[in-house]
Design an enzyme around this catalytic site. Structure first.
Site, PDB file in Angstrom:
ATOM      1  N   GLY A  44      57.779  30.774  25.337  1.00 42.79           N
ATOM      2  CA  GLY A  44      58.361  31.664  26.352  1.00 42.79           C
ATOM      3  C   GLY A  44      57.392  32.788  26.679  1.00 42.79           C
TER       4      GLY A  44
ATOM      5  CG  ASP B 125      63.262  36.319  21.407  1.00 39.21           C
ATOM      6  OD1 ASP B 125      63.802  36.796  22.415  1.00 39.21           O
ATOM      7  OD2 ASP B 125      63.041  35.100  21.257  1.00 39.21           O
TER       8      ASP B 125
ATOM      9  CB  THR C 137      58.287  36.366  21.506  1.00 42.34           C
ATOM     10  OG1 THR C 137      59.720  36.335  21.615  1.00 42.34           O
ATOM     11  CG2 THR C 137      57.940  36.866  20.121  1.00 42.34           C
TER      12      THR C 137
ATOM     13  NE  ARG D 107      60.809  27.497  25.459  1.00 41.17           N
ATOM     14  CZ  ARG D 107      60.745  28.721  24.936  1.00 41.17           C
ATOM     15  NH1 ARG D 107      60.038  28.945  23.855  1.00 41.17           N
ATOM     16  NH2 ARG D 107      61.405  29.715  25.500  1.00 41.17           N
TER      17      ARG D 107
ATOM     18  CG  ASP E  53      61.639  35.844  17.066  1.00 39.35           C
ATOM     19  OD1 ASP E  53      60.525  36.150  17.511  1.00 39.35           O
ATOM     20  OD2 ASP E  53      62.193  34.775  17.329  1.00 39.35           O
TER      21      ASP E  53
ATOM     22  CG  ASP F  45      59.146  31.162  15.478  1.00 40.46           C
ATOM     23  OD1 ASP F  45      59.258  30.857  16.677  1.00 40.46           O
ATOM     24  OD2 ASP F  45      60.114  31.157  14.689  1.00 40.46           O
TER      25      ASP F  45
ATOM     26  NE  ARG G 119      63.783  31.404  20.549  1.00 40.63           N
ATOM     27  CZ  ARG G 119      63.621  30.394  21.395  1.00 40.63           C
ATOM     28  NH1 ARG G 119      64.321  29.298  21.255  1.00 40.63           N
ATOM     29  NH2 ARG G 119      62.752  30.466  22.354  1.00 40.63           N
TER      30      ARG G 119
HETATM   31  O1  F6P Z   1      62.012  33.451  23.025  1.00 34.23           O
HETATM   32  C1  F6P Z   1      62.175  34.122  24.222  1.00 34.23           C
HETATM   33  C2  F6P Z   1      63.444  33.697  24.920  1.00 34.23           C
HETATM   34  O2  F6P Z   1      63.500  34.411  26.145  1.00 34.23           O
HETATM   35  C3  F6P Z   1      64.718  33.875  24.120  1.00 34.23           C
HETATM   36  O3  F6P Z   1      65.178  35.213  24.113  1.00 34.23           O
HETATM   37  C4  F6P Z   1      65.640  32.917  24.814  1.00 34.23           C
HETATM   38  O4  F6P Z   1      66.641  32.466  23.940  1.00 34.23           O
HETATM   39  C5  F6P Z   1      64.710  31.794  25.210  1.00 34.23           C
HETATM   40  O5  F6P Z   1      63.401  32.327  25.215  1.00 34.23           O
HETATM   41  C6  F6P Z   1      64.997  31.161  26.547  1.00 34.23           C
HETATM   42  O6  F6P Z   1      64.150  30.082  26.702  1.00 34.23           O
HETATM   43  P1  F6P Z   1      63.888  29.340  28.092  1.00 34.23           P
HETATM   44  O7  F6P Z   1      63.087  30.253  28.959  1.00 34.23           O
HETATM   45  O8  F6P Z   1      63.128  28.121  27.713  1.00 34.23           O
HETATM   46  O9  F6P Z   1      65.228  29.070  28.696  1.00 34.23           O
END
Ligand code: F6P
Length: 324
Positions: free
Chosen positions: A11, A128, A126, A72, A130, A103, A172
């Site tokens: 992300g 998050d 990120t 991803r 995390d 991660d 997340r």
């Molecule tokens: O890890 C960053 C994040 O924005 C999280 O907060 C969220 O759960 C996820 O990515 C959303 O992923 P995507 O953009 O693939 O929908």
């Protein structure tokens, strides 16, 4: 090491461009060649590379997203995918790479390093926050400012209409965005995965706040919260059990990932990029650059992956006191 590659993976987050710029400019300063890898590990597998010099990163420090694009990548999880990636790096004469991501991206880099003894360095990017081994990940500060700005606006309309708002934020499976933005925006309640106090407590607290004279309220809900209800179900639940409230929901979504990075994220990205390149040139590998007590640090990447940052108990206490 004569040629270093840089990629963004997973992300995206505000500050990634500032980190790319820093890696590229540090390479130029150290007289080492630099290559940008497009679309994360997918581009590594496909050999989607572009040489980068100091001028190729002009005017990006202030930009959200990532000029290198991100992905991803499922293929990089397989030995075949990693083999292809290794062949591409070798044939392009690349000696090491810096991966800016979370991660999942670090796990891929670590396995790749174990399989091919290929020098790698991680920069945590990120929203998050995390990741263990750093107090701040790139984009977290900007995301907090975005969320606080949105909640300030929601508060205006909540207050005009005497309404209760459930605002869902990202993160997340951790509650760092919810807790910090909740305190910063003066939320009534903050529901985070790390501390599930149950729905009865939520009802009691909302009832108490109405009785104490508050006309409107904001409840921040981390997307990974453990109440067992999503924001829309929470709305129905409160409407049913506490009909004194007119309730609305706002899911902030991906706007939290965009926008110009804050000054903090730009400075942090610049510091981390320098450290990443310097460390590779010193012969270090398999590490993540972080910031702890405002000092730039290095943490073994396997540790960064394994431990989530702990939620700040002192901040939870502050938030409880502030809702009196
Ligand atoms: O890890 C960053 C994040 O924005 C999280 O907060 C969220 O759960 C996820 O990515 C959303 O992923 P995507 O953009 O693939 O929908």
């Amino acid at each position: 090491i004569k040629k270093i590659a840089v990629l963004t993976s997973g992300g995206d987050s505000p500050g990634m461009n500032a980190a790319i710029r820093s890696v590229v400019r540090t390479c130029a300063y150290m007289k080492v060649e630099c290559v940008g890898i497009y679309r994360g590990y997918q581009g590594m597998i496909e050999g989607d590379f572009k040489p980068m010099d100091a001028r190729s990163v002009n005017n990006i420090i202030n930009k959200g997203g990532t000029i290198l694009k991100s992905a991803r990548c499922e293929d990089f999880r397989t030995p075949e995918g990693r083999k292809k990636a290794h062949e591409q790096l070798v044939s392009a004469g690349i000696d090491a790479f810096v991966v800016i991501g979370g991660d999942g991206s670090f796990t891929g880099a670590m396995i790749f390093n174990q399989e091919y003894q290929f020098p790698i360095m991680g920069i945590p990017g990120t929203i998050d926050n995390d990741i263990f081994g750093t107090s701040f990940t790139l984009g977290f500060d900007t995301a907090l400012n975005t969320v606080v700005d949105c909640i300030d606006k929601i508060r205006d309309t909540a207050s005009s209409h005497n309404r209760l708002f459930f605002v869902e934020v990202m993160g997340r499976d951790v509650g760092h965005i919810a807790l910090n933005a909740g305190v910063g925006a003066g939320a009534e309640e903050i529901l985070i995965p790390e501390e599930n106090l149950g729905l009865d407590r939520l009802l009691e607290s909302l009832k108490r706040s109405k009785e104490s004279g508050k006309s409107s309220s904001i409840v921040i809900v981390a997307e990974g919260d453990k109440t067992g209800k999503n924001v829309f179900e929470l709305k129905e639940y409160v409407e049913k059990h506490l009909p004194i409230y007119d309730v609305r929901v706002s899911v902030l979504g991906h706007m939290q990932r965009g926008g110009a990075p804050s000054c903090y994220d730009r400075v942090l990205a610049s510091r981390m990029g320098v450290k990443a390149v310097e460390s590779l040139l010193e012969g270090r590998t398999n590490l993540m650059v972080g910031v702890q007590d405002n000092k730039i640090t290095l943490t073994p990447i396997n540790k960064a992956i394994k431990g989530h940052t702990k939620i700040d108990k002192e901040l939870i206490r502050v938030s409880e006191i502030m809702t009196t």
